[in-house]
Design a protein around this motif. Structure first.
Motif, PDB file in Angstrom:
ATOM      1  N   ALA A 113     -15.808  23.069 -55.381  1.00 29.15           N
ATOM      2  CA  ALA A 113     -15.528  22.728 -56.779  1.00 29.15           C
ATOM      3  C   ALA A 113     -14.020  22.723 -57.036  1.00 29.15           C
ATOM      4  CB  ALA A 113     -16.222  23.716 -57.711  1.00 29.15           C
ATOM      5  N   ALA A 114     -13.313  23.695 -56.467  1.00 31.46           N
ATOM      6  CA  ALA A 114     -11.855  23.735 -56.621  1.00 31.46           C
ATOM      7  C   ALA A 114     -11.215  22.511 -55.979  1.00 31.46           C
ATOM      8  CB  ALA A 114     -11.296  25.018 -56.005  1.00 31.46           C
ATOM      9  N   TRP A 115     -11.698  22.141 -54.802  1.00 35.25           N
ATOM     10  CA  TRP A 115     -11.172  20.955 -54.110  1.00 35.25           C
ATOM     11  C   TRP A 115     -11.401  19.691 -54.958  1.00 35.25           C
ATOM     12  CZ3 TRP A 115      -8.003  20.035 -50.251  1.00 35.25           C
ATOM     13  CH2 TRP A 115      -7.954  18.769 -49.709  1.00 35.25           C
ATOM     14  N   ALA A 116     -12.599  19.555 -55.518  1.00 37.80           N
ATOM     15  CA  ALA A 116     -12.916  18.391 -56.351  1.00 37.80           C
ATOM     16  C   ALA A 116     -12.016  18.347 -57.587  1.00 37.80           C
ATOM     17  CB  ALA A 116     -14.384  18.430 -56.764  1.00 37.80           C
ATOM     18  N   CYS A 117     -11.752  19.492 -58.191  1.00 39.05           N
ATOM     19  CA  CYS A 117     -10.857  19.540 -59.354  1.00 39.05           C
ATOM     20  C   CYS A 117      -9.441  19.125 -58.982  1.00 39.05           C
ATOM     21  CB  CYS A 117     -10.856  20.931 -59.971  1.00 39.05           C
ATOM     22  SG  CYS A 117     -12.379  21.345 -60.812  1.00 39.05           S
ATOM     23  N   LEU A 118      -8.970  19.593 -57.845  1.00 34.26           N
ATOM     24  CA  LEU A 118      -7.620  19.220 -57.400  1.00 34.26           C
ATOM     25  C   LEU A 118      -7.515  17.726 -57.107  1.00 34.26           C
ATOM     26  CD1 LEU A 118      -6.740  22.237 -55.099  1.00 34.26           C
ATOM     27  CD2 LEU A 118      -5.669  21.638 -57.278  1.00 34.26           C
ATOM     28  N   VAL A 119      -8.531  17.173 -56.483  1.00 38.73           N
ATOM     29  CA  VAL A 119      -8.525  15.734 -56.199  1.00 38.73           C
ATOM     30  C   VAL A 119      -8.547  14.948 -57.504  1.00 38.73           C
ATOM     31  CG1 VAL A 119      -9.858  13.834 -55.204  1.00 38.73           C
ATOM     32  CG2 VAL A 119      -9.528  15.936 -53.904  1.00 38.73           C
ATOM     33  N   GLY A 120      -9.405  15.362 -58.444  1.00 43.71           N
ATOM     34  CA  GLY A 120      -9.456  14.679 -59.743  1.00 43.71           C
ATOM     35  C   GLY A 120      -8.136  14.752 -60.477  1.00 43.71           C
ATOM     36  N   TYR A 121      -7.516  15.925 -60.459  1.00 44.29           N
ATOM     37  CA  TYR A 121      -6.214  16.085 -61.112  1.00 44.29           C
ATOM     38  C   TYR A 121      -5.163  15.189 -60.454  1.00 44.29           C
ATOM     39  CZ  TYR A 121      -1.804  18.074 -62.599  1.00 44.29           C
ATOM     40  OH  TYR A 121      -0.541  18.224 -63.096  1.00 44.29           O
ATOM     41  N   SER A 122      -5.181  15.123 -59.129  1.00 43.86           N
ATOM     42  CA  SER A 122      -4.175  14.314 -58.432  1.00 43.86           C
ATOM     43  C   SER A 122      -4.336  12.833 -58.745  1.00 43.86           C
ATOM     44  CB  SER A 122      -4.244  14.544 -56.922  1.00 43.86           C
ATOM     45  OG  SER A 122      -5.393  13.945 -56.370  1.00 43.86           O
ATOM     46  N   ARG A 123      -5.571  12.384 -58.914  1.00 42.27           N
ATOM     47  CA  ARG A 123      -5.810  10.964 -59.235  1.00 42.27           C
ATOM     48  C   ARG A 123      -5.209  10.614 -60.597  1.00 42.27           C
ATOM     49  NH1 ARG A 123      -5.955   8.176 -55.335  1.00 42.27           N
ATOM     50  NH2 ARG A 123      -4.553   9.853 -54.890  1.00 42.27           N
ATOM     51  N   VAL A 124      -5.358  11.519 -61.551  1.00 40.93           N
ATOM     52  CA  VAL A 124      -4.807  11.279 -62.891  1.00 40.93           C
ATOM     53  C   VAL A 124      -3.288  11.429 -62.863  1.00 40.93           C
ATOM     54  CG1 VAL A 124      -4.762  12.107 -65.274  1.00 40.93           C
ATOM     55  CG2 VAL A 124      -6.929  11.987 -64.045  1.00 40.93           C
ATOM     56  N   ALA A 125      -2.785  12.457 -62.190  1.00 39.67           N
ATOM     57  CA  ALA A 125      -1.342  12.720 -62.151  1.00 39.67           C
ATOM     58  C   ALA A 125      -0.580  11.581 -61.482  1.00 39.67           C
ATOM     59  CB  ALA A 125      -1.067  14.034 -61.421  1.00 39.67           C
ATOM     60  N   LYS A 126      -1.178  10.952 -60.472  1.00 38.01           N
ATOM     61  CA  LYS A 126      -0.518   9.843 -59.781  1.00 38.01           C
ATOM     62  C   LYS A 126      -0.749   8.499 -60.466  1.00 38.01           C
ATOM     63  CE  LYS A 126      -0.156  11.745 -55.199  1.00 38.01           C
ATOM     64  NZ  LYS A 126      -0.147  11.372 -53.798  1.00 38.01           N
ATOM     65  N   GLY A 127      -1.522   8.508 -61.541  1.00 33.24           N
ATOM     66  CA  GLY A 127      -1.759   7.277 -62.289  1.00 33.24           C
ATOM     67  C   GLY A 127      -2.758   6.349 -61.635  1.00 33.24           C
ATOM     68  N   PHE A 150      -7.775   6.783 -64.921  1.00 32.35           N
ATOM     69  CA  PHE A 150      -7.700   7.353 -66.255  1.00 32.35           C
ATOM     70  C   PHE A 150      -8.479   8.662 -66.260  1.00 32.35           C
ATOM     71  CE2 PHE A 150      -7.180   2.794 -67.248  1.00 32.35           C
ATOM     72  CZ  PHE A 150      -5.956   2.863 -67.904  1.00 32.35           C
ATOM     73  N   PRO A 151      -8.133   9.584 -67.168  1.00 32.68           N
ATOM     74  CA  PRO A 151      -8.876  10.854 -67.225  1.00 32.68           C
ATOM     75  C   PRO A 151     -10.379  10.652 -67.434  1.00 32.68           C
ATOM     76  CG  PRO A 151      -6.868  11.041 -68.488  1.00 32.68           C
ATOM     77  CD  PRO A 151      -6.981   9.597 -68.082  1.00 32.68           C
ATOM     78  N   CYS A 152     -10.759   9.655 -68.246  1.00 33.34           N
ATOM     79  CA  CYS A 152     -12.190   9.442 -68.485  1.00 33.34           C
ATOM     80  C   CYS A 152     -12.902   9.009 -67.200  1.00 33.34           C
ATOM     81  CB  CYS A 152     -12.419   8.441 -69.602  1.00 33.34           C
ATOM     82  SG  CYS A 152     -11.733   6.806 -69.280  1.00 33.34           S
ATOM     83  N   ASP A 153     -12.225   8.270 -66.313  1.00 32.84           N
ATOM     84  CA  ASP A 153     -12.819   7.890 -65.027  1.00 32.84           C
ATOM     85  C   ASP A 153     -13.178   9.128 -64.220  1.00 32.84           C
ATOM     86  OD1 ASP A 153     -12.255   5.264 -65.695  1.00 32.84           O
ATOM     87  OD2 ASP A 153     -10.488   5.133 -64.410  1.00 32.84           O
ATOM     88  N   VAL A 154     -12.257  10.067 -64.167  1.00 39.32           N
ATOM     89  CA  VAL A 154     -12.467  11.291 -63.394  1.00 39.32           C
ATOM     90  C   VAL A 154     -13.571  12.135 -64.022  1.00 39.32           C
ATOM     91  CG1 VAL A 154     -11.376  13.430 -62.619  1.00 39.32           C
ATOM     92  CG2 VAL A 154     -10.103  11.282 -62.528  1.00 39.32           C
ATOM     93  N   LEU A 155     -13.593  12.237 -65.346  1.00 36.37           N
ATOM     94  CA  LEU A 155     -14.616  13.041 -66.019  1.00 36.37           C
ATOM     95  C   LEU A 155     -16.006  12.437 -65.854  1.00 36.37           C
ATOM     96  CD1 LEU A 155     -12.736  14.030 -69.291  1.00 36.37           C
ATOM     97  CD2 LEU A 155     -13.217  15.449 -67.297  1.00 36.37           C
TER      98      LEU A 155
END
Length: 72
Positions: free
Chosen positions: A8-22, A25-30
């Motif tokens: 779960a932590a790994w998935a959160c980090l990957v999701g955060y990195s996708r948004v941070a690198k542009g 969009f945040p809604c895509d990750v959610l």
């Protein structure tokens, strides 16, 4: 084998990195996280097994995503 909390932590980090690198969009990750969570809970509860017929709601949801992609 990795523990669920580590995954779960790994998935959160990957999701955060996708948004941070542009890249997304945040809604895509959610939405992706929500779909993954629903699939994991369904598999864990024994209500769905890979290779079996999908529930009508899952067919409807997947049909919406497939149809939406045709108009890009």
């Amino acid at each position: 084998m990795a523990t669920p909390s580590l995954l779960a932590a790994w998935a959160c980090l990957v999701g955060y990195s996708r948004v941070a690198k542009g890249r997304h969009f945040p809604c895509d990750v959610l939405v992706g996280a929500a779909i993954g969570l629903v699939a994991a809970v369904a598999m864990e509860s024994g209500r769905w097994e890979p290779g079996t017929e999908m529930a009508p709601l899952a067919k409807t949801i997947s049909g919406v995503f497939i149809t939406a992609g045709q108009y890009d």
